[in-house]
Scaffold this active site. Structure first.
Site, PDB file in Angstrom:
ATOM      1  N   CYS A   1      -6.591  19.656 -24.914  1.00 26.45           N
ATOM      2  CA  CYS A   1      -5.710  20.291 -25.892  1.00 26.45           C
ATOM      3  C   CYS A   1      -5.118  21.594 -25.352  1.00 26.45           C
ATOM      4  O   CYS A   1      -5.706  22.257 -24.491  1.00 26.45           O
ATOM      5  CB  CYS A   1      -6.490  20.635 -27.160  1.00 26.45           C
ATOM      6  SG  CYS A   1      -7.101  19.222 -28.063  1.00 26.45           S
TER       7      CYS A   1
ATOM      8  N   GLU B   1      -5.008  24.467 -26.746  1.00 25.17           N
ATOM      9  CA  GLU B   1      -5.845  25.641 -27.012  1.00 25.17           C
ATOM     10  C   GLU B   1      -6.883  25.840 -25.912  1.00 25.17           C
ATOM     11  O   GLU B   1      -7.142  26.945 -25.460  1.00 25.17           O
ATOM     12  CB  GLU B   1      -6.577  25.480 -28.357  1.00 25.17           C
ATOM     13  CG  GLU B   1      -5.664  25.378 -29.557  1.00 25.17           C
ATOM     14  CD  GLU B   1      -5.275  23.952 -29.915  1.00 25.17           C
ATOM     15  OE1 GLU B   1      -5.031  23.133 -29.000  1.00 25.17           O
ATOM     16  OE2 GLU B   1      -5.209  23.663 -31.119  1.00 25.17           O
TER      17      GLU B   1
END
Ligand code: THU
Length: 133
Positions: A56, A58
């Site tokens: 991801c 993040e």
């Protein structure tokens, strides 16, 4: 935590989204993390043909930052599809909690923003202190 410019952080997340490698899901995500010194580190999701290896946006931003010696984070902004908020997945919440439990999590849908405390997004978290108790 020093104050940060929320508009600037969201813009950085939107910019990072342009580099998303989402060839399998088509779901493009950008993230931007800011340190207490005002440094911004960005990430986008990077997918693999072995789907489970995908990472991801993040966690890309966080691991980039940590591996460059950057720490003490104040907030992370996350941008995905226009018109839709993209809350961080469980794995990202945990890793962010391990390194930045006090950050704000800012979601944007391109028009509006929502800000949460990471601690509210991951209540009763597993944490480092449990390892030694
Ligand atoms: N994804 C992120 O990058 N961040 C999130 O918060 C949710 C999901 C990515 C992982 C995968 O590449 C794609 O979005 C679809 O799940």
């Amino acid at each position: 935590m020093a104050r940060y410019d929320i508009v600037q952080l969201i813009e950085a997340a939107k910019e990072a989204r342009k580099f998303s490698q989402a060839r399998y899901s088509g779901f493009r995500v950008g993230a931007a993390l800011i340190t207490d010194k005002g440094e911004i580190i960005t990430g986008s999701n990077v997918e693999s043909s072995s789907y489970g290896l995908s990472i991801c946006a993040e966690r890309v931003a966080l691991t980039k930052a940590l591996s460059e010696g950057k720490k003490n984070f104040g907030a992370i902004a996350i941008a995905a599809r226009d018109g839709d908020f993209c809350p961080p997945c469980g794995a990202c919440r945990q890793l962010l909690f391990d390194y930045a439990p006090d950050i704000d999590v800012i979601l944007t849908n391109g028009r509006e923003n929502k800000t949460y405390k990471l601690k509210d997004l991951l209540p009763v978290a597993f944490e480092e202190s449990k390892l030694s108790s």
